[in-house]
Motif scaffolding. Structure first.
Motif, short mmCIF file in Angstrom:
data_model
loop_
_atom_site.label_atom_id
_atom_site.label_comp_id
_atom_site.label_asym_id
_atom_site.label_seq_id
_atom_site.Cartn_x
_atom_site.Cartn_y
_atom_site.Cartn_z
N ARG A 92 0.82 -1.21 0.00
CA ARG A 92 0.00 0.00 0.00
C ARG A 92 0.86 1.26 0.00
O ARG A 92 0.52 2.25 -0.64
CB ARG A 92 -0.92 0.01 1.23
N ALA A 93 1.98 1.21 0.73
CA ALA A 93 2.86 2.37 0.79
C ALA A 93 3.41 2.72 -0.58
O ALA A 93 3.78 3.86 -0.84
CB ALA A 93 4.01 2.12 1.77
N VAL A 94 3.47 1.71 -1.45
CA VAL A 94 3.99 1.95 -2.79
C VAL A 94 2.88 2.38 -3.74
O VAL A 94 3.03 3.31 -4.54
CB VAL A 94 4.70 0.69 -3.32
N ILE A 95 1.74 1.68 -3.63
CA ILE A 95 0.70 1.91 -4.64
C ILE A 95 -0.12 3.16 -4.34
O ILE A 95 -0.63 3.81 -5.25
CB ILE A 95 -0.20 0.64 -4.77
N GLU A 96 -0.21 3.54 -3.05
CA GLU A 96 -1.06 4.67 -2.71
C GLU A 96 -0.58 6.00 -3.32
O GLU A 96 -1.38 6.73 -3.89
CB GLU A 96 -1.21 4.79 -1.19
N PRO A 97 0.73 6.30 -3.20
CA PRO A 97 1.17 7.55 -3.82
C PRO A 97 0.90 7.58 -5.31
O PRO A 97 0.59 8.63 -5.88
CB PRO A 97 2.68 7.57 -3.56
N PHE A 98 0.98 6.41 -5.94
CA PHE A 98 0.72 6.34 -7.37
C PHE A 98 -0.75 6.67 -7.68
O PHE A 98 -1.06 7.48 -8.52
CB PHE A 98 1.08 4.93 -7.88
N ALA A 99 -1.64 6.02 -6.92
CA ALA A 99 -3.08 6.21 -7.19
C ALA A 99 -3.52 7.62 -6.84
O ALA A 99 -4.38 8.21 -7.51
CB ALA A 99 -3.89 5.19 -6.40
N ASN A 100 -2.93 8.18 -5.76
CA ASN A 100 -3.33 9.53 -5.36
C ASN A 100 -3.05 10.57 -6.42
O ASN A 100 -3.69 11.62 -6.45
CB ASN A 100 -2.58 9.93 -4.08
N GLY A 101 -2.04 10.31 -7.26
CA GLY A 101 -1.64 11.30 -8.25
C GLY A 101 -2.74 11.64 -9.23
O GLY A 101 -2.75 12.73 -9.80
N PHE A 102 -3.69 10.72 -9.42
CA PHE A 102 -4.70 10.95 -10.45
C PHE A 102 -5.84 11.83 -9.96
O PHE A 102 -6.29 12.73 -10.65
CB PHE A 102 -5.25 9.62 -10.97
N VAL A 103 -6.32 11.57 -8.74
CA VAL A 103 -7.48 12.33 -8.28
C VAL A 103 -7.13 13.23 -7.10
O VAL A 103 -7.20 14.45 -7.16
CB VAL A 103 -8.65 11.40 -7.93
N LYS A 104 -6.69 12.60 -5.99
CA LYS A 104 -6.52 13.38 -4.76
C LYS A 104 -5.41 14.42 -4.92
O LYS A 104 -5.56 15.55 -4.45
CB LYS A 104 -6.17 12.42 -3.62
N ASN A 105 -4.32 14.03 -5.55
CA ASN A 105 -3.22 14.97 -5.74
C ASN A 105 -3.10 15.41 -7.19
O ASN A 105 -2.03 15.76 -7.64
CB ASN A 105 -1.89 14.32 -5.32
N ASN A 106 -4.21 15.37 -7.92
CA ASN A 106 -4.13 15.75 -9.33
C ASN A 106 -3.54 17.16 -9.44
O ASN A 106 -4.12 18.13 -8.96
CB ASN A 106 -5.53 15.72 -9.96
N PRO A 107 -2.34 17.27 -10.06
CA PRO A 107 -1.64 18.56 -10.00
C PRO A 107 -2.38 19.68 -10.71
O PRO A 107 -2.30 20.83 -10.29
CB PRO A 107 -0.30 18.26 -10.69
N THR A 108 -3.09 19.37 -11.79
CA THR A 108 -3.70 20.44 -12.56
C THR A 108 -5.03 20.88 -11.97
O THR A 108 -5.27 22.07 -11.78
CB THR A 108 -3.92 19.97 -14.01
N PHE A 109 -5.89 19.91 -11.67
CA PHE A 109 -7.25 20.27 -11.29
C PHE A 109 -7.43 20.41 -9.78
O PHE A 109 -8.34 21.07 -9.32
CB PHE A 109 -8.24 19.23 -11.81
N ARG A 110 -6.59 19.74 -9.00
CA ARG A 110 -6.76 19.80 -7.56
C ARG A 110 -5.76 20.74 -6.89
O ARG A 110 -6.11 21.60 -6.12
CB ARG A 110 -6.61 18.38 -6.96
N LEU A 111 -4.47 20.55 -7.20
CA LEU A 111 -3.44 21.38 -6.56
C LEU A 111 -3.23 22.69 -7.33
O LEU A 111 -2.62 23.60 -6.81
CB LEU A 111 -2.13 20.61 -6.47
N VAL A 112 -3.75 22.76 -8.57
CA VAL A 112 -3.54 23.90 -9.47
C VAL A 112 -2.07 24.30 -9.49
O VAL A 112 -1.70 25.45 -9.23
CB VAL A 112 -4.46 25.09 -9.13
N LEU A 113 -1.24 23.32 -9.79
CA LEU A 113 0.19 23.57 -9.96
C LEU A 113 0.54 23.43 -11.44
O LEU A 113 -0.23 22.85 -12.21
CB LEU A 113 1.02 22.55 -9.17
N GLY A 114 1.70 23.94 -11.81
CA GLY A 114 2.14 23.80 -13.20
C GLY A 114 1.18 24.46 -14.16
O GLY A 114 0.95 23.97 -15.27
N THR A 115 0.63 25.61 -13.76
CA THR A 115 -0.35 26.29 -14.60
C THR A 115 0.28 26.84 -15.88
O THR A 115 -0.38 26.92 -16.91
CB THR A 115 -0.99 27.43 -13.81
#
Lengths: 341, 213
Positions: B7-30
C-alpha cells in the motif's frame, strides 16, 4: 392600524428594472429600424435570433440550476439586441446564437445574474466572436441598392445577392499614415448610415435619437457617453496626423457612438461615483482610439469597453461613496480654538 | 505486513490521479497547462516529458534526502531537476525535432515547474525511494492526463481537429479563440469545475453506498 417594519431606504420609485429595460428596448429599436432599412430583412433576423437565443439561454440556465425564472426583467432581451446590433448584417445565424449563449450563460448568469456581471455581456460576447470567427465577423455587406426593386433589395441578405466591401474604419486606418482622409469618407454618409458596418452602428442619427430618448426618460447618465466621446475626440486629435479632420470621422464611424450610448452606460459595469464615471468612460475612449490607430483590428470600441469594465471595481474602491453621503460642512473655528485652548 | 508495504507503494501512485491531481486539484504547473495545450499532441508530449523528469528527480532526491543539508535543499533540487531536464531536452531535439520546436521554451522551463518542486519538497525528501518514484509516476501521469484532456478540448473547439486530424465539416466552424490564451483560461476554468464536481458526486455516492451497507 398596520405598522410595517423595514430597513432603509424607505423612499420607493416606480422605475423598476423591467421598465428600464423596456425603455432600453425602445431606444435600441431606433438603430434597429435604421439597420433594417439600410441592410434589409436579414439584419432583422440576426437581431431577432440574438435576442431570442439570449432569452432561451437564460431560461435554460434557470432550469439547469433550478433557480426561479429571471427573464421577466427583460435584461436578456436587451443584451441580445445589443449583441445583434453589434454584428455584421450578413453573418451566418449560428454566430448570434453562440454569441448570445456566451453572453448570457458565461458572462452574466455564472457570475450571479443581472447586476453582478463583471463585464458588459454584449461587449464580451462580441470580442469572443471576433476572436473566434475573425473572417466572418470582419466581412461587411454594402448598404442596399433600392434602385432594382425594393423587395429584391430587402431580401438580398437571404439570397446572398450582396456585395461586401471595406468599412470606413479600414479606410481611416489605412490613411492614418499619410494623414489625408480618403475621398470615400463622406461625413453625410457616415451620419445617415450609407456605409458598411455592423447593423446598429452605421446610422449615427438613429443612435442620437435613441440617446435623446434615454436622456429624456433619465435612463442613462449623460456623463458616461459625453466623457467617452470627448476623450475619443481628443485622442483622435492627438493620435492622427490629420488632426482635427479625423475627429468627426472617428466619432461617426464604427461602433464608437453605439458603444457610447448603449454599452458604456450599462449600470452594473460602470462606476457609482461621478468622478469614477468620468475616469472610466474617458479611459475607454482613449483606449478605443489607441486600438483603432495601432492594433491589428479596425475597431476597438468593444475591446476598450471590456478592458475598462475590469477596472470598475477598482474605481469604486478608490473613489468610495458611502450610502447617503453628503459633503461635510466646513469645521467651525470654535472647535479649533477650543483645541488650542 | 506485506500488504502494508504494498500500500505504501501503490497509494502515492493512485493519489496522483485524483486526490493529488496537480492540474485540477493542486492547481500547480499552470504555466505549461495554459501555454502548451493548443493541440493534443503537444499536451501529451509535455506531460510525458514532465513525468520522466518528475520520476527521476524524485528518485534521486529521495536517495540523497539524508545527505542534502536542509538549508541549501532548494538549489540542490533545482540542480538535480535541471540535469534531467537537459537530458529530456537533448533527447527530444535529436528524435522529435518538430515537436521540440513547437514546445520550444517550455521544455527548459520544466526546471522551475512547481509540480516537480512541490513533489520534491513535500514527498520525496520525506519518503523512501520506491514510494517516491511511484509518487512521481502517479502525479506525472495525472498531469499528463489532465493537460491532454484540456488540449483535446481546446484542439477540438479551436481547430476542429483531434490529434492533428481535422474533422470534416467541423473545422470550418472552428472557434480560434480556443487556441488563443483567452480560450486556455476559459477551458482550464471549466475543466477544474467539471473535475471537482465529478469527484464530489462520486465521493458522495460512495459515502451513501457505505452507509447503506
Amino acid at each position: 392600524m398596520k405598522l410595517l417594519v423595514s430597513s432603509s431606504p424607505h423612499i420607493g420609485t416606480k422605475l423598476t428594472t423591467q421598465k428600464i429595460m423596456i425603455h432600453m428596448i425602445i431606444a435600441l429599436s431606433f438603430p434597429l429600424v435604421a439597420g433594417v432599412v439600410i441592410f434589409g430583412l436579414y439584419a432583422l433576423t440576426v437581431v431577432f435570433v440574438a435576442a431570442a437565443s439570449a432569452v432561451l439561454a437564460e431560461m435554460l440556465y434557470n432550469k439547469l440550476t433550478k433557480t426561479p425564472f429571471t427573464i421577466k426583467d427583460c435584461s436578456a432581451v436587451v443584451t441580445g439586441m445589443i449583441l445583434g446590433l453589434n454584428l455584421p448584417p450578413n453573418v451566418p445565424l449560428y454566430v448570434p446564437v453562440v454569441g448570445s449563449v456566451f453572453a448570457i450563460m458565461l458572462v452574466k448568469m455564472l457570475f450571479g445574474g443581472i447586476g453582478k456581471n463583471f463585464a458588459n455581456p454584449a461587449a464580451t460576447a462580441r470580442v469572443f466572436l471576433l476572436l473566434s470567427w475573425t473572417g466572418v465577423m470582419r466581412s461587411y455587406m454594402q448598404p442596399l441598392d433600392y434602385s432594382q426593386g425594393v423587395w429584391k433589395a430587402l431580401v438580398s441578405g437571404f439570397t446572398k445577392q450582396y456585395i461586401t466591401s471595406a468599412t470606413p474604419l479600414a479606410d481611416i486606418k489605412s490613411s492614418a499614415v499619410t494623414g489625408v482622409l480618403p475621398d470615400s469618407i463622406r461625413l453625410l454618409d457616415l451620419f445617415l448610415g450609407r456605409t458598411g458596418g455592423s447593423i446598429g452602428e452605421v446610422c449615427a442619427i438613429a443612435i442620437l435619437l435613441g440617446f435623446i430618448y434615454l436622456l429624456i426618460f433619465r435612463i442613462i447618465d449623460w456623463k458616461l457617453p459625453v466623457s467617452y466621446l470627448a476623450a475619443s475626440a481628443l485622442s483622435a486629435l492627438v493620435l492622427y496626423r490629420g488632426g482635427w479632420t479625423y475627429i468627426l470621422p472617428t466619432l461617426l464611424s464604427g461602433g464608437l457612438l453605439f458603444g457610447a450610448v448603449y454599452m458604456v452606460t450599462d449600470y452594473s459595469t460602470s462606476p457609482n461615483t461621478a468622478a469614477g464615471k468620468v475616469i472610466f468612460a474617458a479611459g475607454a475612449g482613449i483606449l478605443t482610439v489607441l486600438f483603432r490607430r495601432f492594433s491589428g483590428f479596425d475597431e476597438g470600441a468593444s475591446i476598450a469597453i471590456l478592458l475598462m469594465n475590469l477596472i470598475v471595481p477598482l474605481l469604486d474602491k478608490w473613489i468610495p461613496k458611502p450610502f447617503g453621503y453628503r459633503k461635510p460642512v466646513k469645521p467651525e473655528k470654535t472647535a479649533k480654538e477650543a483645541k488650542n485652548g | 505486513m506485506k500488504n502494508e508495504k504494498f500500500r505504501a507503494v501503490i497509494e502515492p501512485f493512485a493519489n496522483g490521479f485524483v486526490k493529488n491531481n496537480p492540474t485540477f486539484r493542486l492547481v500547480l504547473g499552470t504555466c505549461p497547462t495554459l501555454a502548451v495545450t493548443t493541440s493534443a499532441m503537444n499536451g501529451i508530449t509535455m506531460g510525458l516529458a514532465t513525468t520522466f523528469v518528475l520520476m527521476c528527480s524524485n528518485l534521486l532526491i529521495s536517495l540523497l534526502r539524508n545527505i542534502i543539508p536542509s538549508k541549501v535543499r532548494i538549489p540542490a533540487y533545482i540542480l538535480i531537476i535541471a540535469t534531467f531536464v537537459t537530458v529530456v531536452d537533448m533527447t527530444m531535439k535529436k528524435f522529435i525535432p518538430d515537436l521540440h520546436a513547437t514546445l520550444g521554451l517550455y521544455i527548459p522551463l520544466i526546471v522551475v515547474n512547481c509540480i516537480i518542486m512541490a513533489r520534491a519538497e513535500s514527498f520525496a525528501n520525506q519518503n523512501m525511494p520506491l514510494p517516491s518514484v511511484m509518487d512521481g509516476l502517479g502525479v506525472g501521469l495525472g498531469f499528463t492526463l489532465s493537460i491532454t484532456l484540456i488540449s483535446i478540448v481546446r484542439e477540438f473547439l479551436g481547430a476542429g481537429a483531434f490529434f492533428g486530424m481535422t474533422i470534416p465539416g467541423l473545422s470550418d466552424f472552428a472557434m480560434s479563440i480556443f487556441i488563443m490564451p483567452a480560450g486556455a483560461f476559459l477551458v482550464f476554468g471549466f475543466m477544474i469545475v467539471c473535475f471537482n464536481a465529478a469527484v464530489k458526486a462520486f465521493e458522495k455516492r460512495r459515502a451513501q453506498g457505505g452507509q447503506a451497507k
